[in-house]
Design an enzyme around this catalytic site. Structure first.
Site, PDB file in Angstrom:
ATOM      1  N   TYR A  58       8.936   3.211  18.286  1.00 14.29           N
ATOM      2  CA  TYR A  58       8.021   2.248  18.862  1.00 14.29           C
ATOM      3  C   TYR A  58       8.777   1.051  19.409  1.00 14.29           C
ATOM      4  O   TYR A  58       8.870   0.574  20.349  1.00 14.29           O
ATOM      5  CB  TYR A  58       6.793   1.807  17.984  1.00 14.29           C
ATOM      6  CG  TYR A  58       6.098   0.663  18.517  1.00 14.29           C
ATOM      7  CD1 TYR A  58       5.539   0.563  19.926  1.00 14.29           C
ATOM      8  CD2 TYR A  58       6.192  -0.567  17.629  1.00 14.29           C
ATOM      9  CE1 TYR A  58       4.743  -0.530  20.150  1.00 14.29           C
ATOM     10  CE2 TYR A  58       5.382  -1.594  18.179  1.00 14.29           C
ATOM     11  CZ  TYR A  58       4.735  -1.596  19.560  1.00 14.29           C
ATOM     12  OH  TYR A  58       4.148  -2.646  20.178  1.00 14.29           O
ATOM     13  N   ILE A  61      -6.107  -5.639  23.023  1.00 16.60           N
ATOM     14  CA  ILE A  61      -5.583  -6.695  23.531  1.00 16.60           C
ATOM     15  C   ILE A  61      -5.693  -7.016  24.959  1.00 16.60           C
ATOM     16  O   ILE A  61      -6.343  -8.030  25.423  1.00 16.60           O
ATOM     17  CB  ILE A  61      -4.000  -6.916  23.286  1.00 16.60           C
ATOM     18  CG1 ILE A  61      -4.029  -7.110  21.689  1.00 16.60           C
ATOM     19  CG2 ILE A  61      -3.423  -8.039  23.933  1.00 16.60           C
ATOM     20  CD1 ILE A  61      -2.617  -6.858  21.227  1.00 16.60           C
ATOM     21  N   ILE A 106      -2.628  -3.122  -1.996  1.00 19.75           N
ATOM     22  CA  ILE A 106      -1.372  -3.836  -1.265  1.00 19.75           C
ATOM     23  C   ILE A 106      -0.195  -3.195  -1.752  1.00 19.75           C
ATOM     24  O   ILE A 106       0.215  -2.837  -2.683  1.00 19.75           O
ATOM     25  CB  ILE A 106      -1.562  -5.355  -2.153  1.00 19.75           C
ATOM     26  CG1 ILE A 106      -2.899  -5.915  -1.780  1.00 19.75           C
ATOM     27  CG2 ILE A 106      -0.474  -6.396  -2.002  1.00 19.75           C
ATOM     28  CD1 ILE A 106      -3.105  -7.584  -2.443  1.00 19.75           C
ATOM     29  N   TYR A 107       0.696  -3.246  -0.428  1.00 21.85           N
ATOM     30  CA  TYR A 107       1.808  -2.504  -0.708  1.00 21.85           C
ATOM     31  C   TYR A 107       3.212  -3.163  -1.154  1.00 21.85           C
ATOM     32  O   TYR A 107       3.777  -3.669  -0.351  1.00 21.85           O
ATOM     33  CB  TYR A 107       2.237  -1.987   0.836  1.00 21.85           C
ATOM     34  CG  TYR A 107       1.329  -0.878   1.400  1.00 21.85           C
ATOM     35  CD1 TYR A 107       0.460   0.030   0.660  1.00 21.85           C
ATOM     36  CD2 TYR A 107       0.822  -1.175   2.606  1.00 21.85           C
ATOM     37  CE1 TYR A 107      -0.222   0.756   1.116  1.00 21.85           C
ATOM     38  CE2 TYR A 107      -0.144  -0.183   3.350  1.00 21.85           C
ATOM     39  CZ  TYR A 107      -0.554   0.565   2.532  1.00 21.85           C
ATOM     40  OH  TYR A 107      -1.710   1.437   3.010  1.00 21.85           O
ATOM     41  N   HIS A 120      -3.984  -1.660   9.952  1.00 23.24           N
ATOM     42  CA  HIS A 120      -3.573  -3.026   9.941  1.00 23.24           C
ATOM     43  C   HIS A 120      -4.181  -3.773   8.670  1.00 23.24           C
ATOM     44  O   HIS A 120      -5.576  -3.667   8.448  1.00 23.24           O
ATOM     45  CB  HIS A 120      -3.518  -3.823  11.064  1.00 23.24           C
ATOM     46  CG  HIS A 120      -2.696  -3.315  12.154  1.00 23.24           C
ATOM     47  ND1 HIS A 120      -1.154  -3.450  11.831  1.00 23.24           N
ATOM     48  CD2 HIS A 120      -2.747  -2.753  13.277  1.00 23.24           C
ATOM     49  CE1 HIS A 120      -0.652  -2.814  12.783  1.00 23.24           C
ATOM     50  NE2 HIS A 120      -1.525  -2.538  13.826  1.00 23.24           N
ATOM     51  N   ARG A 133       5.665  -0.035   1.072  1.00 21.83           N
ATOM     52  CA  ARG A 133       5.550   0.610   2.195  1.00 21.83           C
ATOM     53  C   ARG A 133       6.768   0.717   3.135  1.00 21.83           C
ATOM     54  O   ARG A 133       7.609  -0.457   3.043  1.00 21.83           O
ATOM     55  CB  ARG A 133       4.557   0.263   2.966  1.00 21.83           C
ATOM     56  CG  ARG A 133       4.115   1.135   4.281  1.00 21.83           C
ATOM     57  CD  ARG A 133       2.879   0.727   5.047  1.00 21.83           C
ATOM     58  NE  ARG A 133       3.396  -0.575   5.884  1.00 21.83           N
ATOM     59  CZ  ARG A 133       2.529  -1.198   6.710  1.00 21.83           C
ATOM     60  NH1 ARG A 133       1.298  -0.650   6.927  1.00 21.83           N
ATOM     61  NH2 ARG A 133       2.779  -2.297   7.452  1.00 21.83           N
ATOM     62  N   ALA A 169       0.277   0.499  26.185  1.00 13.21           N
ATOM     63  CA  ALA A 169       1.537   1.401  25.768  1.00 13.21           C
ATOM     64  C   ALA A 169       0.867   1.909  24.201  1.00 13.21           C
ATOM     65  O   ALA A 169      -0.399   1.581  23.796  1.00 13.21           O
ATOM     66  CB  ALA A 169       2.560   0.329  25.256  1.00 13.21           C
TER      67      ALA A 169
END
Ligand code: UDP
Length: 322
Positions: A140, A12, A206-207, A188, A279, A75
């Site tokens: 986090y 980013i 697919i979770y 991701h 998940r 971060a």
């Protein structure tokens, strides 16, 4: 405007540097290259290698450069890693910013654009507003919330002004395809699905498809990294023009299910997917209300989900050839 971008060699951060330079701003980067890459550093930016946990590293930049606004991207951001290594996360994400603020205060540079996250909202489901309760569910998110609060107290005590941005699901790559998300260990949804159509992975799992949403899969708010990056340019201009401190969500006011994202990827090339178990810690729906950023910064995201997946596809194809 002279902008110090801490973490400007990361995903980013590098996109923000590109947007700043397009906007004719002068950019200085400080990055320890722990998860950044020299090849993401814009050739027109001035680069210093250094660590924000090391006061001397930061001070040496402030000694040599006149800085108007600081942006912070340096971060650690991997949720499961934060659960395993919380001390590392507090050290880097909180102590690192504490040291940065200390040096900024000493050099009388008091404008900060700070990257925070939707993870501060925790299990919240639905459309998140900046005034919603913050209750992170992992280290986090906790480190980001603790840092938000530290910045607010420091602003109060020492006259800083800040813009804190809470990011939702960021993906995609700059149109030039010179920069993008490089990591090898991608988790991701969008880059994982793209890997599924370029032969780097057999299928997407697919979770869960038993969530209370229209097709049973989770809804998220996806934002193109260049739109997100441009919000930082507006945030820096806003602070430099005397704007007061604000916290703002960066998202699109709308959401897509995991199946809809898979469908968008499938339109580029056939994607195999299977349905797996849920998940841990996934809320059913997470969408940003972006009214504040629209009203205050006049920020209007311009890229669609189709643009996001296509740009990530083009970038991933480009880097997979080497
Ligand atoms: N997801 C998925 N398969 C994957 C990766 C993600 O089904 O391989 C789902 C995940 O459960 C969530 C959504 O995609 O509902 C977005 O997840 P991601 O990890 O991209 O971002 P998060 O919302 O967790 O920050």
């Amino acid at each position: 405007m002279r902008v110090l971008v801490v973490g400007g060699a990361g995903y980013i951060g590098s996109h923000t540097v590109y947007e700043l330079i397009k906007d004719h701003q002068e950019v200085i980067i400080l990055d320890n290259l722990s998860s950044g890459y020299m090849e993401l550093v814009h050739p027109e930016a001035k680069f210093y290698k250094g660590d924000i946990r090391n006061k001397e590293d930061i001070a040496s930049v402030f000694k040599q450069e006149k800085i108007d606004v600081v942006m912070h991207f340096a971060a650690k951001i991997v949720v499961p890693e934060s659960v395993k290594e919380p001390l590392e996360y507090y050290h880097n994400n909180v102590e690192g910013v504490r040291t940065l603020l200390e040096v900024m205060n000493e050099y009388n540079v008091k404008k900060l654009v700070f990257s925070s996250t939707a993870a501060v909202y925790g299990e919240a489901s639905g459309v998140c507003k900046e005034t919603d309760i913050t209750m992170p569910i992992n280290p986090y998110g906790e480190t980001k919330l603790a840092t938000e609060k530290m910045i607010q107290w420091v602003a109060n005590a020492h006259g800083f002004n800040y813009v804190i941005f809470r990011y939702f699901n960021v993906a995609g790559a700059d149109q030039s395809l010179k920069i993008g998300l490089m990591k090898d260990q991608l988790t991701h949804l969008i880059p994982v699905a793209i890997q599924g159509i370029i032969g780097l992975r057999d299928h997407l799992t697919i979770y869960g498809n038993d969530y209370p949403t229209k097709d049973g899969t989770c809804i998220r708010d996806y934002i193109h990294v260049s739109d997100l990056a441009y919000a930082h340019v507006l945030g820096a201009r806003y602070l430099n023009g005397g704007g007061k401190s604000e916290i703002m969500n960066l998202g699109s006011n709308s959401g897509y299910t995991v199946l809809e994202v898979a469908q968008a990827v499938n339109e580029i090339a056939p994607l195999k997917y299977i349905i797996g178990p849920r998940r841990d810690g996934d809320p059913a729906e997470l969408i940003a209300s972006n009214d504040k950023a629209r009203n205050i910064l006049k920020w209007i995201p311009k890229y669609t989900l189709k643009d996001i997946v296509l740009s990530d596809y083009n970038y991933r194809k480009k880097i997979s050839n080497r």
